[in-house]
Scaffold this motif. Structure first.
Motif, short mmCIF file in Angstrom:
data_model
loop_
_atom_site.label_atom_id
_atom_site.label_comp_id
_atom_site.label_asym_id
_atom_site.label_seq_id
_atom_site.Cartn_x
_atom_site.Cartn_y
_atom_site.Cartn_z
N CYS A 153 6.68 -41.97 36.35
CA CYS A 153 5.53 -42.53 35.62
C CYS A 153 4.38 -42.73 36.58
O CYS A 153 4.48 -43.51 37.53
N LYS A 154 3.26 -42.06 36.34
CA LYS A 154 2.15 -42.06 37.28
C LYS A 154 0.95 -42.86 36.79
O LYS A 154 -0.06 -42.96 37.49
N GLY A 155 1.04 -43.42 35.60
CA GLY A 155 -0.05 -44.25 35.08
C GLY A 155 0.45 -45.08 33.93
O GLY A 155 1.31 -44.64 33.14
N TYR A 156 -0.08 -46.30 33.82
CA TYR A 156 0.35 -47.24 32.78
C TYR A 156 -0.88 -47.79 32.08
O TYR A 156 -1.72 -48.44 32.70
N HIS A 157 -0.99 -47.51 30.78
CA HIS A 157 -2.11 -47.98 29.96
C HIS A 157 -1.56 -48.94 28.92
O HIS A 157 -0.58 -48.64 28.24
N THR A 158 -2.20 -50.10 28.77
CA THR A 158 -1.69 -51.09 27.85
C THR A 158 -2.81 -51.82 27.13
O THR A 158 -3.91 -51.95 27.65
N VAL A 159 -2.51 -52.28 25.91
CA VAL A 159 -3.45 -53.10 25.16
C VAL A 159 -2.95 -54.53 25.03
O VAL A 159 -3.60 -55.37 24.43
N MET A 160 -1.77 -54.81 25.60
CA MET A 160 -1.24 -56.17 25.61
C MET A 160 -0.54 -56.42 26.94
O MET A 160 0.68 -56.54 27.02
N PRO A 161 -1.32 -56.47 28.03
CA PRO A 161 -0.71 -56.63 29.35
C PRO A 161 -0.05 -57.99 29.53
O PRO A 161 -0.53 -59.00 29.01
N LEU A 162 1.06 -58.00 30.25
CA LEU A 162 1.76 -59.23 30.60
C LEU A 162 1.75 -59.39 32.11
O LEU A 162 2.06 -58.45 32.84
#
Length: 415
Positions: free
Chosen positions: A193-202
């Motif tokens: 996994c080379k990138g992480y996109h989120t709309v609800m980060p923890l």
């Protein structure tokens, strides 16, 4: 590759459809107060009943099924479970493999508006090989038969799915539980996994640990000040959105009661949600009403915002009803609440490039500097519209944000 088999969204068997119609036709509604109390007691009858009637008299599963079957569906065995997923590869040579993960009470259909624009990369936008699975126990994926399928186990299955398809490097995007599972993948499978996109980060606050005191002393000082003065005086009005002090703090967050039930006694609740399609619809409606952004501002008088159609909502409900997966989907709360891995994910740091988009209707919000202290935050955005389901509510805004992130990863040769 022999493990991967084509799959088609099925029709509703005639006997099961007849049973659904019978239950909807003979719905027995609960008694209510004579005074209109809006949504404070939960989903009111004036909001539920028209949707029940629309499901009975107007909704066409075959139309929704035809839309869904325009995409390529497959099933794969991962960790002993049959897992359903959509795989729409792009014909663009620079396309990036993208795993889209949803949460509860949603399913893969949450992303139906963004598949084509993400895949095709229109108008010079970054293109993606789009993969959208049904989480185990959601929709058309097999439900776990044993305890222990929490965030970590789901992450293992989703990561295995991507490498089995043939994507050794990819980006993950998540909403709701998909954000948490996506963070686990970003932390534990960073070689792929080379990138992480989120709309609800923890993330945790910058606590006064030796590591944070050394690397972020000012952030630690501000957080400590906020514990005395409050969030708004320190970070600014509305920058922090945290209603409760724990996973199910109903004293401070009246909307967290469902988490307490689903994280402690999911079996008992499941009888009503499995047997009654009206109960299922109402349980889901409360969340689709409360967690979305209502552009008109008519929150109290609308069942759904203008951005989510009755047909879209009923397709989500019908997928749960047809597959009888409401019971298995709610068990994820129990597993996560009772696994040590959940706290590890919350407290953990993301070292790969991370992007966060906070939509105004999202349930919680942490200061940007908290995210920067706990992860390699390379992109941050606060759109003016949208809520907990941005792929449904404001797909163009979400697509633009994901594209920009993907393009930046390409430019910096992370992929």
């Amino acid at each position: 590759m022999s493990n991967i088999e084509p799959f088609e969204i099925p029709s509703i068997p005639s006997e099961r459809l007849a049973l659904l119609k019978q239950k909807l036709q003979n719905a027995e509604y609960p008694n209510e107060l004579e005074k209109d109390v809006g949504w404070t007691y939960g989903a009111p009858r004036w909001a539920v009943e028209p949707l029940v009637k629309a499901w009975l008299n107007e909704y066409d599963w075959e139309k929704a099924r035809a839309e869904m079957n325009q995409w390529h569906h497959y099933q794969i065995t991962a960790q002993g479970l049959r897992v359903h997923f959509i795989h729409e590869p792009s014909d663009k040579p620079n396309a990036i493999p993208l795993l889209l993960l949803n949460g509860w009470p949603s399913n893969f259909y949450e992303y139906h508006k963004v598949i084509q624009p993400l895949r095709d990369g229109a108008n010079g936008g970054q293109a993606f090989h789009v993969v959208i699975p049904s989480l185990p126990g959601y929709g058309f994926s097999e439900a776990p038969k044993l305890p222990g399928y929490g965030v970590a186990k789901n992450g293992e299955i989703m990561a295995e799915l991507m490498t089995t398809i043939g994507y050794n490097e990819y980006v993950v995007h998540g909403s709701d539980w998909g954000s948490t599972i996506g963070k686990w993948i970003a932390m534990e499978r960073s070689s792929h996994c080379k990138g992480y996109h989120t709309v609800m980060p923890l993330c945790p606050p910058p606590l006064p640990t030796p590591s944070f005191l050394f690397s972020h002393p000012v952030k630690v000082a501000k957080f400590l000040a906020s514990t005395v003065l409050g969030f708004d005086p320190v970070y600014g009005q509305g920058v922090v959105k945290l209603k409760g002090k724990s996973f199910a703090d109903v004293q401070n967050d009246r909307d967290s009661g469902y988490r307490a039930i689903q994280a402690t006694r999911p079996y008992t609740l499941a009888y009503g949600l499995s047997d009654s399609p009206v109960g299922l619809l109402a349980w889901m409606l409360e969340k689709f009403h409360n967690w979305t952004y209502h552009p008109s501002g008519n929150v109290e008088t609308q069942a759904l915002p203008e951005t989510v159609t009755t047909e879209e909502f009923l397709t989500q409900v019908t997928i749960y009803w047809l597959t009888n997966t409401m019971s298995s989907s709610t068990r994820l709360y129990y597993e996560a609440f009772n696994e040590a891995e959940m706290m590890k994910v919350f407290m953990g740091s993301v070292t790969i490039p991370m992007a966060a988009a906070y939509f105004p209707g999202e349930l919680s919000k942490f200061p940007r500097e908290w995210l920067e202290a706990s992860g390699n935050l390379v992109q941050y955005n606060e759109p003016d519209v949208g809520g907990h389901f941005p792929a449904l509510e404001v797909p163009d805004v979400l697509v633009d944000d994901v594209r920009r992130f993907g393009k930046s990863l390409k430019a910096k040769k992370h992929l």
